[in-house]
Design an enzyme around this catalytic site. Structure first.
Site, PDB file in Angstrom:
ATOM      1  N   GLY A  64       0.837  -1.200   0.000  1.00 28.23           N
ATOM      2  CA  GLY A  64       0.000   0.000   0.000  1.00 28.23           C
ATOM      3  C   GLY A  64       0.868   1.244   0.000  1.00 28.23           C
ATOM      4  O   GLY A  64       0.469   2.313   0.461  1.00 28.23           O
ATOM      5  N   GLY A  74      -0.267   4.709  -1.272  1.00 33.11           N
ATOM      6  CA  GLY A  74      -1.427   5.333  -0.643  1.00 33.11           C
ATOM      7  C   GLY A  74      -1.015   6.534   0.185  1.00 33.11           C
ATOM      8  O   GLY A  74       0.168   6.895   0.280  1.00 33.11           O
ATOM      9  N   PHE A  75      -2.000   7.153   0.779  1.00 33.92           N
ATOM     10  CA  PHE A  75      -1.804   8.369   1.563  1.00 33.92           C
ATOM     11  C   PHE A  75      -0.781   8.159   2.681  1.00 33.92           C
ATOM     12  O   PHE A  75       0.214   8.895   2.783  1.00 33.92           O
ATOM     13  CB  PHE A  75      -3.181   8.771   2.102  1.00 33.92           C
ATOM     14  CG  PHE A  75      -3.196   9.730   3.233  1.00 33.92           C
ATOM     15  CD1 PHE A  75      -2.493  10.928   3.167  1.00 33.92           C
ATOM     16  CD2 PHE A  75      -3.950   9.456   4.367  1.00 33.92           C
ATOM     17  CE1 PHE A  75      -2.539  11.827   4.215  1.00 33.92           C
ATOM     18  CE2 PHE A  75      -3.997  10.354   5.413  1.00 33.92           C
ATOM     19  CZ  PHE A  75      -3.287  11.537   5.338  1.00 33.92           C
ATOM     20  N   ASP A 129      -1.431  -6.846  -6.854  1.00 29.98           N
ATOM     21  CA  ASP A 129      -2.543  -7.006  -5.928  1.00 29.98           C
ATOM     22  C   ASP A 129      -2.079  -7.815  -4.713  1.00 29.98           C
ATOM     23  O   ASP A 129      -1.196  -8.655  -4.835  1.00 29.98           O
ATOM     24  CB  ASP A 129      -3.641  -7.769  -6.684  1.00 29.98           C
ATOM     25  CG  ASP A 129      -4.931  -7.788  -5.922  1.00 29.98           C
ATOM     26  OD1 ASP A 129      -5.771  -6.927  -6.201  1.00 29.98           O
ATOM     27  OD2 ASP A 129      -5.094  -8.653  -5.021  1.00 29.98           O
ATOM     28  N   ALA A 145      -1.374  -2.060   3.026  1.00 29.33           N
ATOM     29  CA  ALA A 145      -2.386  -2.226   1.972  1.00 29.33           C
ATOM     30  C   ALA A 145      -3.697  -2.680   2.585  1.00 29.33           C
ATOM     31  O   ALA A 145      -3.743  -3.680   3.295  1.00 29.33           O
ATOM     32  CB  ALA A 145      -1.896  -3.262   0.960  1.00 29.33           C
ATOM     33  N   GLU A 170      -8.349  -1.973   2.221  1.00 23.99           N
ATOM     34  CA  GLU A 170      -9.531  -1.156   1.926  1.00 23.99           C
ATOM     35  C   GLU A 170      -9.925  -0.490   3.235  1.00 23.99           C
ATOM     36  O   GLU A 170      -9.886  -1.133   4.288  1.00 23.99           O
ATOM     37  CB  GLU A 170     -10.679  -2.049   1.444  1.00 23.99           C
ATOM     38  CG  GLU A 170     -10.383  -2.803   0.158  1.00 23.99           C
ATOM     39  CD  GLU A 170     -10.428  -1.910  -1.076  1.00 23.99           C
ATOM     40  OE1 GLU A 170     -10.768  -0.720  -0.954  1.00 23.99           O
ATOM     41  OE2 GLU A 170     -10.105  -2.413  -2.165  1.00 23.99           O
ATOM     42  N   SER A 194      -6.129  -0.703  13.369  1.00 25.27           N
ATOM     43  CA  SER A 194      -6.991   0.474  13.445  1.00 25.27           C
ATOM     44  C   SER A 194      -7.651   0.590  14.809  1.00 25.27           C
ATOM     45  O   SER A 194      -7.982  -0.421  15.434  1.00 25.27           O
ATOM     46  CB  SER A 194      -8.069   0.343  12.383  1.00 25.27           C
ATOM     47  OG  SER A 194      -9.138   1.204  12.654  1.00 25.27           O
ATOM     48  N   TYR A 218     -15.317  -3.705   8.448  1.00 23.69           N
ATOM     49  CA  TYR A 218     -13.975  -3.139   8.350  1.00 23.69           C
ATOM     50  C   TYR A 218     -13.168  -3.454   9.614  1.00 23.69           C
ATOM     51  O   TYR A 218     -12.020  -3.925   9.538  1.00 23.69           O
ATOM     52  CB  TYR A 218     -14.065  -1.619   8.141  1.00 23.69           C
ATOM     53  CG  TYR A 218     -12.739  -0.933   8.269  1.00 23.69           C
ATOM     54  CD1 TYR A 218     -11.795  -1.035   7.257  1.00 23.69           C
ATOM     55  CD2 TYR A 218     -12.413  -0.212   9.419  1.00 23.69           C
ATOM     56  CE1 TYR A 218     -10.563  -0.426   7.389  1.00 23.69           C
ATOM     57  CE2 TYR A 218     -11.184   0.401   9.547  1.00 23.69           C
ATOM     58  CZ  TYR A 218     -10.265   0.283   8.535  1.00 23.69           C
ATOM     59  OH  TYR A 218      -9.038   0.880   8.672  1.00 23.69           O
ATOM     60  N   ARG A 242     -13.454  11.934  17.972  1.00 19.41           N
ATOM     61  CA  ARG A 242     -12.375  11.139  17.391  1.00 19.41           C
ATOM     62  C   ARG A 242     -11.036  11.816  17.717  1.00 19.41           C
ATOM     63  O   ARG A 242     -10.982  12.973  18.117  1.00 19.41           O
ATOM     64  CB  ARG A 242     -12.494  11.074  15.862  1.00 19.41           C
ATOM     65  CG  ARG A 242     -13.709  10.322  15.338  1.00 19.41           C
ATOM     66  CD  ARG A 242     -13.605   8.834  15.609  1.00 19.41           C
ATOM     67  NE  ARG A 242     -14.641   8.087  14.903  1.00 19.41           N
ATOM     68  CZ  ARG A 242     -15.896   7.961  15.322  1.00 19.41           C
ATOM     69  NH1 ARG A 242     -16.291   8.532  16.440  1.00 19.41           N
ATOM     70  NH2 ARG A 242     -16.753   7.239  14.620  1.00 19.41           N
TER      71      ARG A 242
HETATM   72  C1  UD1 Z   1     -11.577   6.128  10.390  1.00 17.64           C
HETATM   73  C2  UD1 Z   1     -11.190   5.460   9.125  1.00 17.64           C
HETATM   74  C3  UD1 Z   1     -10.695   4.070   9.310  1.00 17.64           C
HETATM   75  C4  UD1 Z   1      -9.566   4.097  10.274  1.00 17.64           C
HETATM   76  C5  UD1 Z   1     -10.034   4.772  11.535  1.00 17.64           C
HETATM   77  C6  UD1 Z   1      -8.852   4.913  12.438  1.00 17.64           C
HETATM   78  C7  UD1 Z   1     -12.324   6.048   7.201  1.00 17.64           C
HETATM   79  C8  UD1 Z   1     -13.512   5.949   6.351  1.00 17.64           C
HETATM   80  N1  UD1 Z   1     -12.319   5.383   8.268  1.00 17.64           N
HETATM   81  O1  UD1 Z   1     -12.728   5.514  10.955  1.00 17.64           O
HETATM   82  O2  UD1 Z   1     -10.201   3.553   8.103  1.00 17.64           O
HETATM   83  O3  UD1 Z   1      -9.140   2.800  10.538  1.00 17.64           O
HETATM   84  O4  UD1 Z   1     -10.514   6.070  11.262  1.00 17.64           O
HETATM   85  O5  UD1 Z   1      -7.892   5.626  11.765  1.00 17.64           O
HETATM   86  O6  UD1 Z   1     -11.361   6.726   6.949  1.00 17.64           O
HETATM   87  N2  UD1 Z   1     -18.826  11.481   9.473  1.00 17.64           N
HETATM   88  C9  UD1 Z   1     -19.683  12.504   9.183  1.00 17.64           C
HETATM   89  N3  UD1 Z   1     -19.744  12.945   7.888  1.00 17.64           N
HETATM   90  C10 UD1 Z   1     -18.997  12.401   6.880  1.00 17.64           C
HETATM   91  C11 UD1 Z   1     -18.121  11.342   7.189  1.00 17.64           C
HETATM   92  C12 UD1 Z   1     -18.066  10.905   8.503  1.00 17.64           C
HETATM   93  O7  UD1 Z   1     -20.373  13.012  10.053  1.00 17.64           O
HETATM   94  O8  UD1 Z   1     -19.109  12.863   5.747  1.00 17.64           O
HETATM   95  C13 UD1 Z   1     -18.739  11.022  10.879  1.00 17.64           C
HETATM   96  C14 UD1 Z   1     -18.986   9.538  11.013  1.00 17.64           C
HETATM   97  O9  UD1 Z   1     -20.352   9.251  11.153  1.00 17.64           O
HETATM   98  C15 UD1 Z   1     -18.180   9.220  12.267  1.00 17.64           C
HETATM   99  C16 UD1 Z   1     -17.016  10.217  12.219  1.00 17.64           C
HETATM  100  O10 UD1 Z   1     -17.427  11.250  11.327  1.00 17.64           O
HETATM  101  O11 UD1 Z   1     -18.947   9.463  13.406  1.00 17.64           O
HETATM  102  C17 UD1 Z   1     -15.717   9.616  11.711  1.00 17.64           C
HETATM  103  O12 UD1 Z   1     -15.974   8.945  10.518  1.00 17.64           O
HETATM  104  P1  UD1 Z   1     -14.844   8.414   9.515  1.00 17.64           P
HETATM  105  O13 UD1 Z   1     -13.733   9.367   9.432  1.00 17.64           O
HETATM  106  O14 UD1 Z   1     -15.523   8.060   8.234  1.00 17.64           O
HETATM  107  O15 UD1 Z   1     -14.403   7.024  10.089  1.00 17.64           O
HETATM  108  P2  UD1 Z   1     -13.971   6.368  11.469  1.00 17.64           P
HETATM  109  O16 UD1 Z   1     -15.025   5.419  11.856  1.00 17.64           O
HETATM  110  O17 UD1 Z   1     -13.551   7.354  12.495  1.00 17.64           O
END
Ligand code: UD1
Length: 367
Positions: free
Chosen positions: A8, A11-12, A56, A77, A79, A120, A179, A247
């Site tokens: 991966g 990736g970012f 892959d 790597a 999803e 994670s 996930y 978060r």
């Molecule tokens: C994220 C990552 C995950 C990683 C984890 C720890 C994503 C999608 N998920 O999980 O891969 O393992 O951090 O690093 O990157 N929200 C909104 N509006 C939006 C998107 C999200 O309100 O448009 C809210 C969600 O409902 C949630 C919070 O923001 O409550 C965080 O969401 P998100 O960043 O998608 O994923 P995590 O579950 O924190």
């Protein structure tokens, strides 16, 4: 110094880890499938001095070839969309778990000294909560029926309100999304393999990683990127629930340093570490900080809807990474948004937020 294979690696997070490892004198080979959802068909910009093997994670022959001459692996790597994992189940299990299994089998033919795997914070499910007397509770869960009726905050079994508290590595995992399940399986597989074959295994449980280079047009890439692409397209950010969920946002350069420390520190072998900033932010706070940094007066739309698989609160206690790895976060969210916004301004942003919501709503995963 050593030669490290970074899966991966385009990736970012992978690109930043590659920069960090190169800067400290390691040789770097990247392994990446360059999938369209992340890279949008664009040719990757490789860090100077890194080589790329395109493949892959489920391609055993390619992986064996990529491992040739390497003495360590950083396995990134995966999803990464919590929401998407709830309907593209086979793809997530395939990429994250079968992919890791294929990597571990390939390592039987090409043993390495150390493997560091990106796990994670989602493996925790809800973080720790404190009762009014300060006692910590784990195993707190929200029932979907309660959440759908707008009771966002988990409560103790007898209804006592709870205060979210920093979560350390002793908290038992509680998997709330496909996930999370795949990341936990990935983490455990690497640790079990390490013990069985005397390979030094280290797992980093990453909290919410942010920074320049996030895949802005991938609607499943994390809340900050989602908000940035909405605002850059002149749309209001969409907030699930009431926006008070918390978060821990950690800068990608801090995360890259944590990977290097995990790779180099002798005492890290066999251990797992939280990698976060140690600070908690509400999602609304993030939307406001970002709008201010972008000079936008678009206020977020608070939908009051619940996205299946989402947890309410989780932020890190990073004491173990501090003491064992010497890890110290340097870049706070509020101080780093300027750089992030400068980068967003130079990007072609295609906002797919509405599309994500439609996909999830069609499947009743947002309600
Ligand atoms: C994220 C990552 C995950 C990683 C984890 C720890 C994503 C999608 N998920 O999980 O891969 O393992 O951090 O690093 O990157 N929200 C909104 N509006 C939006 C998107 C999200 O309100 O448009 C809210 C969600 O409902 C949630 C919070 O923001 O409550 C965080 O969401 P998100 O960043 O998608 O994923 P995590 O579950 O924190």
């Amino acid at each position: 110094m050593s030669k490290v294979l970074i899966t991966g690696g385009c990736g970012f997070i992978g690109r930043h880890v590659a920069d960090e490892m190169l800067e400290k004198g390691h040789e770097v080979r990247l392994y990446d499938a360059l999938i369209d959802q992340v890279h949008g068909g664009a040719a990757p910009q490789l860090p100077d001095g890194a080589e790329l093997v395109r493949g892959d994670m489920q391609d055993a022959d390619r992986l064996r070839a990529a491992l040739d001459g390497c003495d360590g692996v950083i396995h990134l790597a995966a999803e990464v969309g919590v929401g998407q994992s709830m309907y593209e189940i086979a793809r997530y299990v395939g990429a994250n778990d079968l992919g890791t299994a294929v990597l571990l089998e390939a390592l039987l033919a090409h043993p390495v000294r150390r493997i560091v795997v990106a796990s994670s914070m989602s493996v925790y499910g809800e973080g720790y909560y404190a009762l009014p007397d300060g006692a910590l509770l784990e195993g707190v869960r929200r029932r979907p029926a309660e959440v759908r009726s707008g009771n966002w905050n988990p409560v103790a079994p007898d209804g006592t309100p709870l205060r979210p508290a920093p979560t350390d590595e002793r908290k038992r995992p509680d998997l709330a999304s496909i996930y999370a399940l795949t990341k936990y399986a990935q983490e455990r597989a690497v640790m079990i393999f390490g013990e069985a074959y005397d390979v030094e295994a280290v797992a980093l449980r990453l909290f919410n990683v942010f920074g320049a280079g996030q895949a802005l047009s991938n609607p499943y890439t994390g809340v900050l990127a989602n908000f940035a692409s909405r605002l850059a397209s002149g749309e209001r950010p969409t907030i699930f629930e009431d926006g008070q969920q918390r978060r821990d946002f950690v800068h990608v350069r801090d995360v890259a340093r944590a990977f290097r420390l995990a790779y180099e520190t002798p005492d890290a072998a066999g251990e797992l570490f939280n990698i976060g900033s140690g600070n908690a932010y509400t999602v609304t706070q993030v939307a406001e900080l970002l709008a201010a940094a972008m000079g936008s007066d678009l206020s977020p739309e608070i939908t009051g809807k619940y996205r299946a698989g989402d947890i309410r609160n989780c932020f890190a206690d990073i004491g173990k990474a501090r003491s064992l790895l010497g890890f110290e976060p340097r870049e706070r969210l509020e101080d780093s948004l300027g750089e992030f916004v400068d980068w967003v301004r130079g990007e072609v942003v295609i906002d797919r937020g509405a599309e994500m919501r439609r996909h999830l709503e069609q499947r009743r995963l947002v309600s």
